[in-house]
Design a protein around this motif. Structure first.
Motif, PDB file in Angstrom:
ATOM      1  N   PHE A 161       0.840  -1.209   0.000  1.00  0.00           N
ATOM      2  CA  PHE A 161       0.000   0.000   0.000  1.00  0.00           C
ATOM      3  C   PHE A 161       0.871   1.254   0.000  1.00  0.00           C
ATOM      4  CE2 PHE A 161      -2.240  -3.277   2.542  1.00  0.00           C
ATOM      5  CZ  PHE A 161      -3.258  -3.544   1.628  1.00  0.00           C
ATOM      6  N   CYS A 162       0.458   2.251  -0.756  1.00  0.00           N
ATOM      7  CA  CYS A 162       1.112   3.565  -0.722  1.00  0.00           C
ATOM      8  C   CYS A 162       0.015   4.617  -0.702  1.00  0.00           C
ATOM      9  CB  CYS A 162       1.956   3.788  -1.974  1.00  0.00           C
ATOM     10  SG  CYS A 162       3.404   2.721  -2.008  1.00  0.00           S
ATOM     11  N   THR A 163       0.319   5.758  -0.125  1.00  0.00           N
ATOM     12  CA  THR A 163      -0.665   6.838  -0.106  1.00  0.00           C
ATOM     13  C   THR A 163      -0.936   7.303  -1.533  1.00  0.00           C
ATOM     14  OG1 THR A 163       0.326   7.465   1.979  1.00  0.00           O
ATOM     15  CG2 THR A 163      -1.208   9.043   1.005  1.00  0.00           C
ATOM     16  N   LYS A 198       0.919   6.732  -5.690  1.00  0.00           N
ATOM     17  CA  LYS A 198       2.004   6.106  -6.456  1.00  0.00           C
ATOM     18  C   LYS A 198       2.971   7.173  -6.986  1.00  0.00           C
ATOM     19  CE  LYS A 198       2.683   2.337  -7.829  1.00  0.00           C
ATOM     20  NZ  LYS A 198       3.529   1.260  -7.207  1.00  0.00           N
ATOM     21  N   CYS A 199       4.272   6.906  -6.853  1.00  0.00           N
ATOM     22  CA  CYS A 199       5.270   7.822  -7.409  1.00  0.00           C
ATOM     23  C   CYS A 199       5.429   7.522  -8.905  1.00  0.00           C
ATOM     24  CB  CYS A 199       6.614   7.624  -6.715  1.00  0.00           C
ATOM     25  SG  CYS A 199       6.507   7.808  -4.932  1.00  0.00           S
ATOM     26  N   GLY A 200       5.823   8.537  -9.650  1.00  0.00           N
ATOM     27  CA  GLY A 200       5.832   8.410 -11.111  1.00  0.00           C
ATOM     28  C   GLY A 200       6.815   7.393 -11.667  1.00  0.00           C
ATOM     29  N   TYR A 201       7.873   7.050 -10.913  1.00  0.00           N
ATOM     30  CA  TYR A 201       8.936   6.188 -11.445  1.00  0.00           C
ATOM     31  C   TYR A 201       8.848   4.756 -10.948  1.00  0.00           C
ATOM     32  CZ  TYR A 201      10.654   7.013  -6.752  1.00  0.00           C
ATOM     33  OH  TYR A 201      10.754   7.083  -5.381  1.00  0.00           O
ATOM     34  N   CYS A 202       7.883   4.468 -10.058  1.00  0.00           N
ATOM     35  CA  CYS A 202       7.953   3.240  -9.270  1.00  0.00           C
ATOM     36  C   CYS A 202       7.211   2.083  -9.930  1.00  0.00           C
ATOM     37  CB  CYS A 202       7.354   3.509  -7.897  1.00  0.00           C
ATOM     38  SG  CYS A 202       7.256   2.030  -6.883  1.00  0.00           S
ATOM     39  N   ASP A 203       7.886   0.913  -9.995  1.00  0.00           N
ATOM     40  CA  ASP A 203       7.155  -0.254 -10.496  1.00  0.00           C
ATOM     41  C   ASP A 203       7.084  -1.372  -9.449  1.00  0.00           C
ATOM     42  OD1 ASP A 203       9.651  -1.441 -10.613  1.00  0.00           O
ATOM     43  OD2 ASP A 203       9.231  -2.460 -12.501  1.00  0.00           O
ATOM     44  N   VAL A 247      10.195   3.544   5.799  1.00  0.00           N
ATOM     45  CA  VAL A 247       9.255   4.612   6.150  1.00  0.00           C
ATOM     46  C   VAL A 247       9.377   5.746   5.145  1.00  0.00           C
ATOM     47  CG1 VAL A 247       9.449   4.098   8.628  1.00  0.00           C
ATOM     48  CG2 VAL A 247      10.885   5.868   7.636  1.00  0.00           C
ATOM     49  N   ASN A 248       8.303   6.492   5.000  1.00  0.00           N
ATOM     50  CA  ASN A 248       8.355   7.714   4.197  1.00  0.00           C
ATOM     51  C   ASN A 248       8.299   8.920   5.133  1.00  0.00           C
ATOM     52  OD1 ASN A 248       8.740   6.717   1.684  1.00  0.00           O
ATOM     53  ND2 ASN A 248       6.624   6.937   0.992  1.00  0.00           N
ATOM     54  N   PRO A 249       8.966  10.010   4.766  1.00  0.00           N
ATOM     55  CA  PRO A 249       9.095  11.152   5.683  1.00  0.00           C
ATOM     56  C   PRO A 249       7.758  11.671   6.206  1.00  0.00           C
ATOM     57  CG  PRO A 249      10.390  11.507   3.684  1.00  0.00           C
ATOM     58  CD  PRO A 249       9.656  10.233   3.479  1.00  0.00           C
TER      59      PRO A 249
HETATM   60  S1  SF4 Z   1       8.543   4.626  -4.498  1.00  0.00           S
HETATM   61 FE1  SF4 Z   1       7.828   3.890  -2.517  1.00  0.00          FE
HETATM   62  S2  SF4 Z   1       6.254   5.374  -1.915  1.00  0.00           S
HETATM   63 FE2  SF4 Z   1       6.553   5.645  -4.104  1.00  0.00          FE
HETATM   64  S3  SF4 Z   1       5.008   4.329  -5.050  1.00  0.00           S
HETATM   65 FE3  SF4 Z   1       6.905   3.137  -4.915  1.00  0.00          FE
HETATM   66  S4  SF4 Z   1       6.740   2.009  -3.020  1.00  0.00           S
HETATM   67 FE4  SF4 Z   1       5.208   3.663  -2.941  1.00  0.00          FE
END
Ligand code: SF4
Length: 389
Positions: free
Chosen positions: A15-17, A19-24, A98-100
């Motif tokens: 789970f993420c709050t 999605k970041c643009g680069y993340c797979d 953790v995320n900041p």
């Molecule tokens: S980089 Fe981390 S916070 Fe961002 S979408 Fe991916 S797993 Fe979630």
């Protein structure tokens, strides 16, 4: 299954709050209706694994994802309590990502009370425009606040992740970030070069031409500049993207790079565990509903040798030749003569380890492709794993 050796455990919280643009990595945003059922299933997976392996010795635990810290505090706390009931208490290293934006004092106190002794914080950048390109759900201000909170309320180990080679990012930006982060005395820094993964929003922008990759020269200069800065400040590069002060290497990640046994729980998590002296690979589906029904395969000797080389040469100290030769029926130097000759200027053999020097590491993918081409097609299947160096 034979478990008379340590096993590390990876737990994937999907789970993420946002999605970041680069993340797979496999994770979903807005998945609150799945929280309880997924957490319960992860606990069930771990319980089943441990019940089948009663003499298990858990070496390290790593809760990653996804963003474990984005779970509501009460759910996270009951999850950690459930883990405490099934895991032994003498785990060497217990990390949580953790995320900041999720860090506050009660959160840190709760982690500490559940024996987490290492936090890995995804900083990625302290520069607003870089964060914007990455589509991170945070800001410079929130990260600085999190750093202050850690400084006042967290005495255990800390690792920070940073990303370089983001379009528009200058070497000076990353150096400034490192300068700020080092004031908080982290024991460990991961420095990743941005990669454009298939199907991510960032890759789409690249294909549409709205953003542009940094040049290879700029990428190398930025990474080199950061490496020099970290080394000047007492951080030793021990893996292609990882730096630490003495004694602060990530024990958990070294399990992957050394190809020692690990069990993964949660959607998309992967396990490599011994089975009848072979390596059994289990891949949980990247699917919330069916992740308990994983795929099993015994890894053949060619693929497993390749994995040892792919992982081992990422490490600055390189591959342990004796260990690989004790797992596989080969002699490294006579098997890979062509690659070793062609790369002799970049290879070092020291105290039983064969490694690439700094300029060789810049060409790691080319080297790995050369060595992979030389793996014998008729490699016998009678390898024996795990053996520890
Ligand atoms: S980089 Fe981390 S916070 Fe961002 S979408 Fe991916 S797993 Fe979630």
């Amino acid at each position: 299954m034979n478990t008379a050796y340590p096993v590390s455990i990876y737990i994937h919280i999907p789970f993420c709050t946002k999605k970041c643009g680069y993340c797979d990595f496999y994770s979903i945003s807005g998945g609150s209706s799945y929280y309880s059922s997924v957490l319960e299933r992860i606990i069930l997976q771990l319980k089943t694994f441990i019940a089948k392996n009663p003499v298990i010795d858990v070496y390290t635990v790593y809760i990653g994802g996804g963003t474990p810290s984005s779970l509501p505090l009460n759910l996270l706390e009951s999850f950690l309590s459930a883990l405490e009931d099934i895991l032994p208490s003498n785990v060497e290293e217990f990390t949580m990502e953790v995320n900041p934006e999720d860090i506050h004092k009660p959160f840190l106190e709760m982690l500490f009370s559940h024996h987490i002794n290492r936090i890995s914080m995804g900083v990625q950048s302290l520069n607003e425009s870089v964060l914007k390109v990455l589509e991170r759900n945070t800001s410079r201000y929130k990260t600085l606040k999190a750093l202050d909170c850690l400084a006042s309320n967290w005495q255990e180990n800390i690792s920070f992740d940073l990303i370089t080679s983001v379009p528009g990012q200058e070497t000076a930006d990353t150096l400034r970030d490192l300068q700020t982060l080092l004031k908080f005395s982290p024991g460990h820094i991961s420095l990743y070069t941005l990669t454009f993964e298939n199907g991510t929003p960032l890759t789409k922008k690249l294909e549409e031409g709205t953003i542009h990759k940094v040049s290879e020269e700029h990428e190398a200069a930025m990474f080199d500049g950061c490496t020099d800065y970290l080394e000047e400040n007492g951080y030793y590069r021990y893996e292609i993207s990882n730096f630490s002060t003495p004694g602060e290497q990530s024990l958990h990640n070294k399990v992957y790079w050394d190809l020692n046994p690990y069990f993964g729980a949660g959607p998309s998590a992967v396990s490599t565990i011994p089975f009848q002296n072979k390596a059994l690979r289990i891949e949980n589906p990247r699917d919330m509903k069916s992740f308990l029904h994983g795929n099993f395969e015994l890894i053949n000797s060619q693929s497993f040798l390749l994995e040892h080389l792919l992982m081992g040469f990422r490490l600055i100290k390189g591959i342990h030749v004796g260990r690989i030769e004790s797992i596989f029926p080969i002699d490294i130097f006579s098997t890979f003569t062509r690659t070793i000759d062609n790369w002799s200027r970049n290879l070092k053999f020291n105290e039983g380890y064969l490694s690439l020097d700094r300029s060789g590491l810049m060409l790691l993918n080319k080297f790995l492709s050369d060595i992979a081409d030389e793996i014998p097609e008729d490699l016998p299947e009678n390898y024996s794993w795990p053996l520890r160096s």
